[in-house]
Design a protein around this motif. Structure first.
Motif, mmCIF file in Angstrom:
data_model
loop_
_atom_site.group_PDB
_atom_site.id
_atom_site.type_symbol
_atom_site.label_atom_id
_atom_site.label_comp_id
_atom_site.label_asym_id
_atom_site.label_seq_id
_atom_site.Cartn_x
_atom_site.Cartn_y
_atom_site.Cartn_z
ATOM 1 N N ASP A 88 -6.323 3.289 10.448
ATOM 2 C CA ASP A 88 -6.411 2.467 9.251
ATOM 3 C C ASP A 88 -6.383 3.443 7.936
ATOM 4 N N SER A 96 -8.276 -2.137 3.880
ATOM 5 C CA SER A 96 -7.513 -1.196 4.688
ATOM 6 C C SER A 96 -6.297 -1.693 5.480
ATOM 7 N N THR A 98 -3.837 -1.234 8.732
ATOM 8 C CA THR A 98 -3.826 -0.972 9.936
ATOM 9 C C THR A 98 -2.427 -0.700 10.302
ATOM 10 N N GLN A 122 -0.996 -5.921 8.954
ATOM 11 C CA GLN A 122 -1.159 -7.058 7.502
ATOM 12 C C GLN A 122 -0.061 -7.581 7.168
#
Length: 202
Positions: A88, A96, A98, A122
């Motif tokens: 992360d 954050s 990943t 994301q």
């Protein structure tokens, strides 16, 4: 959370970048595609409200610098297996980010070395390939540059086993221009010794 205006302009920025890479992929001559890419980025950087150079007037007027196109730095590379690694990283206002390593590619000589290929969890997912080479801090941004970020539209082609990597399309992350951005930077597995004098430069 962005307000309505900034959300719409950010969506437009990403759409325009995706369209720009679509034009690049349609060009039979990679050097011609690279010219379109540079001109399209110059226009976005100069005029778009989401440009990372919005607070750097001289770059909005004069644009960013690039090394000349080098056709020997364009490769179609097989993605090889690599040990799974997940991390992360700070994404600023986006929270954050990943990253999950899904493989690696080996760069031919005279560049040499290898680059990890990451999957972004994301934005609905995407392939991410950053690079920190020998020009970092001496010709390019010290924290590295990006080659691919498909979540943002940066994609040059490939298939289920290969990636097209053209080092001439290396570009600086937004945080190089404006510290309000938080960008995933190149991990150790995306660092090579060779000076890649191609793509965006300081």
């Amino acid at each position: 959370m962005p307000n309505t205006s900034s959300a719409l302009t950010l969506a437009d920025w990403r759409s325009r970048l995706s369209s720009l890479y679509e034009v690049v992929r349609s060009c039979a001559d990679p050097a011609e595609g690279h010219r379109h890419w540079r001109e399209g980025r110059a226009d976005l950087f100069a005029t778009h409200p989401q440009s990372p150079t919005a607070g750097v007037p001289q770059l909005r007027v004069n644009g960013v610098d690039y090394w000349p196109y080098d056709p020997t730095l364009r490769f179609t590379l097989e993605i090889e297996p690599a040990e799974v690694d997940e991390r992360d990283v700070d994404g600023g206002d986006d929270g954050s980010v990943t990253l999950r390593r899904i493989g690696l590619v080996r760069l031919p000589e005279p560049v040499g070395g290898s680059l990890d290929v990451w999957w972004l969890h994301q934005y609905g997912g995407g392939i991410f390939v950053p690079m920190r080479d020998g020009t970092a801090g001496d010709g390019s941004y010290g924290a590295g540059r990006y080659l691919l970020d498909t979540a943002k539209g940066a994609w040059l082609g490939g298939d289920d086993r290969h990636l097209v990597l053209d080092l001439n399309f290396a570009y600086h992350p937004s945080c190089r221009y404006d510290d309000r951005w938080r960008c995933p930077l190149a991990p150790a597995g995306n660092t090579i010794e060779a000076r890649v004098e191609a793509g965006e430069r300081l």
